[in-house]
Write an enzyme that holds these catalytic residues in place. Structure first.
Site, short mmCIF file in Angstrom:
data_model
loop_
_atom_site.label_atom_id
_atom_site.label_comp_id
_atom_site.label_asym_id
_atom_site.label_seq_id
_atom_site.Cartn_x
_atom_site.Cartn_y
_atom_site.Cartn_z
N ALA A 154 37.01 -45.99 17.46
CA ALA A 154 37.30 -45.44 18.78
C ALA A 154 36.92 -46.42 19.88
CB ALA A 154 36.57 -44.11 18.97
N TYR A 155 35.74 -47.00 19.75
CA TYR A 155 35.27 -47.98 20.74
C TYR A 155 36.17 -49.21 20.75
CZ TYR A 155 31.94 -51.02 23.20
OH TYR A 155 31.33 -51.87 24.09
N ALA A 156 36.54 -49.69 19.55
CA ALA A 156 37.42 -50.86 19.47
C ALA A 156 38.77 -50.57 20.11
CB ALA A 156 37.60 -51.28 18.02
#
Length: 781
Positions: free
Chosen positions: A638-640
């Site tokens: 999700a962060y990526a």
């Protein structure tokens, strides 16, 4: 003694050579690689006393009691017991004051220590004056193989020889055994590297550092000193020429360096770069200067300065050369580049890398030697150990002129060794004979000294003009006493907080976006001045962004907004199968959509900011991304996604806004210790707790290992929030801001690795690191 890498528990060393030791041994067989220390001793010394002192020194240091044995093909070298327990000593007539220097130049640098029989050291006693008279003196020369010594080692052991001789001369009842202080055997240098350079995580770090180094070298396109006459590796001989600075000149040098805010090493490197540059880059360009870094204090446990062993690693600095290059500016750049390399511990990564690249034997060394010739950092090298407090008097003897000299072997072409002892700064220039002619070596040495002294004479004179920042003071504006207004989102903690405070201290009016009144009060308490203005701001709320814009527009004149720093962000870390769609949307809303919303709202104010006199730039947008924006790690999907998106949006914006004189820069920090790690762990625990138990169990061990490894990496990181703040300030003020600012060695490594390594190799490296953590947890359980 156990294998390489273990901690020794006895006083003898019987083990295979480590990769770094093996590399020096291979070099020495191709062309002699010795380290030499010399000191002048005034006073009478009884016959046989020096031999006994040398025998006591051997008793003290296990590495002085070894020889080297190898297989018939030269592979598998190992330390074995030396045939002889005393250092060989040659006595030479010193009626000619230059006798000791001639011995060093013609024999000690040109002849390897006998590693087959050991010990790996020898002594020369150059005697002048009548024996037993007041005029007797000795030039003592200690030659040690670089396999077990560096410059600091050589000077320390030479001083110890004189100390032991004094102890033996003081009392006839004292014996060699009674004065010796035996030391425990130490592991190899690699065996004491910090934990972060060991195992699979260490392997990944080393590979990344190597990729970064190669990329930096390629980008620098540095000019190298080329052979005047090519000489085959096995025919290379090191020669010596010497210079020095007096005590008065040293005092001026120290004062000048203090005034200019640089180190003596920086100034010396600038002088060497200027001299070499006049040969290899007469029309300007970069030259590569190698700098050995002493890493004794970084090992586990730290190694004392007087312990035998080679504890230096040479890293490159890429230095501008040319007639229009300011000397002190160059010195400062050398310092900054070396500081970065030390902060990222690239010298330790280099030592660890030798495990991968050191040849097994001389027969297998051809490709490595060719690589060192074409790209090695030691082509031109300056080894400066600084002030070495060699004693002025020991026992009945007065001592003077202590200094060290380094052989070159196949590591480069031209080396300068420097130390300040006995009120003299010694500059010893060694070079490969014929590759560098004697005439060229002397011209280089003279040019180095002349350039250095010339810079001291001109200290305080005008420097080369530097470009002024774009965001300078502006008249006719209510903010004429500052550098303009900047909006920083996510300023309640971590990188945003550090950036807001740093920009306010440097003269910007900073609108620091926070979500809570408490955070605003804390910021105002830390910086009560009017330059820092807390701003309630939620980047996921269109109304909140609009209210922030309206307040700022009302408080500044048209054209008063210098830049927007989009820093606000959250990190959802968990297996994607466990991440709810709501959490995934929240990640994108804050990190990506919020960035776009802020940019759209504030663009009119940024476009209104007056461009610099050249008309090239007006307002600035600075988006804080992450190294993860270029290389997606597991459990950060999700962060990526949000950071990959921010990278793409920033690239597109930069190209769209370039004709409108608005710049867009990306900041890509590596691992940094900030409060985000505590929040990450809390979020991870919540997400796993809300997932189906059977699904969460599939990932739990690997995920726990991943989170722990990341926290350890952040804790160990030498990259600080202040480093990110400096990059952001540069993006806001430079006449030509960069498109990307990679902050931290791991950010560089991930970026370059993502470009040059196959996906399957990256998968393997990441999986290996997680697997190592799993095994650790299993052992703990």
């Amino acid at each position: 003694m156990t294998a390489t890498g273990s901690r020794a528990s006895n006083s003898e060393i019987r083990r295979p050579l480590s990769p770094v030791e093996r590399w020096y041994w291979v070099c020495d067989q191709i062309s002699p690689l010795n380290v030499i220390a010399r000191v002048h001793v005034s006073g009478s010394m009884a016959p046989g006393l020096l031999s006994d002192a040398a025998a006591a020194l051997v008793l003290e240091h296990p590495l002085l009691r070894v020889a080297i044995a190898a297989a018939d093909d030269g592979s598998d070298p190992e330390f074995v017991a030396a045939t002889e327990a005393r250092l060989p000593i040659r006595h030479v007539d010193g009626s000619d004051p230059a006798a000791w220097e001639r011995e060093v130049d013609r024999f000690e640098l040109a002849t390897s220590v006998n590693w087959r029989t050991g010990p790996l050291a020898r002594l020369v006693d150059v005697v002048s004056g009548e024996r037993g008279s007041a005029g007797e003196s000795h030039d003592l020369v200690l030659t040690i193989s670089h396999i077990i010594a560096d410059g600091t080692t050589a000077l320390a052991l030479l001083q110890r020889v004189v100390e032991l001789a004094a102890l033996l001369s003081d009392d006839d009842d004292r014996t060699v055994e009674s004065v010796a202080r035996p030391r425990p055997a130490l592991p190899s240098p690699e065996g004491m590297l910090p934990r972060k350079f060991v195992g699979a995580p260490g392997f990944a770090r080393v590979v990344g550092a190597g990729v970064v180094d190669q990329a930096v070298a390629a980008a620098a396109r540095a000019n190298r000193l080329q052979p005047e006459v090519p000489v085959a590796a096995h025919e290379r001989i090191t020669r010596l020429t010497r210079r020095s600075l007096t005590a008065e000149q040293v005092a001026v040098l120290l004062e000048s360096c203090r005034r200019e805010g640089v180190t003596v090493h920086g100034a010396l490197s600038a002088a060497v770069a200027a001299a070499v540059g006049r040969i290899v880059a007469p029309d300007g360009g970069k030259v590569c200067i190698g700098s050995p870094i002493d890493f004794r204090g970084e090992l586990e446990p730290p190694v004392p300065a007087d312990a035998a062993g080679a504890y230096v690693a040479t890293v490159p600095t890429y230095v501008d050369a040319g007639s229009d290059v300011d000397f002190w500016t160059t010195a400062g750049r050398v310092n900054r580049e070396l500081d970065r390399r030390k902060r990222f511990r690239q010298h330790l990564a280099l030592i660890a890398t030798l495990k991968l690249v050191a040849p097994k034997s001389v027969g297998a060394s051809e490709r490595t030697v060719a690589l060192v010739d074409s790209r090695g950092p030691g082509n031109v090298c300056i080894s400066n150990i600084g002030r070495y407090d060699f004693a002025d008097r020991i026992g009945p003897w007065a001592l003077s002129g202590a200094h060290f000299i380094a052989g070159v072997s196949i590591s480069g072409f031209f080396v300068v060794t420097v130390n300040t002892s006995h009120d003299t700064l010694h500059l010893n220039f060694t070079y490969i004979d014929t590759v560098v002619s004697e005439d060229r070596a002397n011209r280089l040495a003279d040019d180095c000294v002349r350039t250095l002294l010339g810079a001291l004479d001109n200290t305080g004179s005008a420097r080369t003009a530097q470009p002024r920042p774009v965001a300078a003071k502006r008249r006719g504006n209510r903010m004429s006493d500052n550098r303009g207004a900047v909006v920083v989102t996510g300023a309640s903690s971590g990188l945003g907080r550090e950036t807001a405070l740093a920009l306010a201290r440097s003269g910007f009016v900073v609108y620091a976006g926070v979500r809570r009144e408490e955070s605003a009060a804390e910021l105002q308490k830390e910086f009560p001045g009017s330059e820092l203005r807390p701003l309630l701001l939620d980047v996921t709320s269109a109304d909140s962004i609009r209210r922030a814009h309206d307040r700022i527009a009302a408080e500044i004149d048209p054209g008063g907004l210098v830049g927007v720093v989009n820093n606000a962000g959250i990190c959802v870390s968990a297996p994607l199968e466990c991440v709810s769609i709501e959490d995934f949307r929240a990640e994108l809303e804050v990190n990506l959509v919020g960035t776009v919303a802020m940019t759209r709202q504030f663009l009119p104010l940024l476009r209104a900011f007056p461009a610099d006199p050249s008309g090239k730039l007006a307002g600035r947008i600075v988006n804080v991304s992450s190294g993860v924006g270029r290389l997606a790690a597991p459990f950060l999907g999700a962060y990526a996604a949000s950071q990959f998106g921010k990278e793409g949006v920033s690239d597109s914006l930069r190209r769209e806004l370039a004709p409108l004189a608005v710049s867009v820069s990306l900041i890509e920090p590596g691992a940094i210790l900030t409060p985000i790690w505590g929040k990450l762990s809390d979020t991870a625990e919540r997400i796993l707790g809300e997932a189906k138990p059977d699904v969460a169990d599939l990932y739990r061990n690997r995920f726990t290992s991943f989170v722990t490894a990341n926290e350890e990496r952040a804790n160990a990181s030498r990259t600080k929030p202040a480093d990110v703040a400096k990059a952001i300030e540069h993006a806001l003020t430079a006449s030509r801001p960069k498109a990307r600012y990679r902050v931290g060695i791991d950010s560089w490594a991930s970026t370059i690795a993502s470009r040059v390594l196959p996906d399957r190799v990256l998968d393997f490296v990441m999986a290996a690191g997680i697997s190592a953590g799993e095994k650790h947890f299993a052992a703990v359980d």
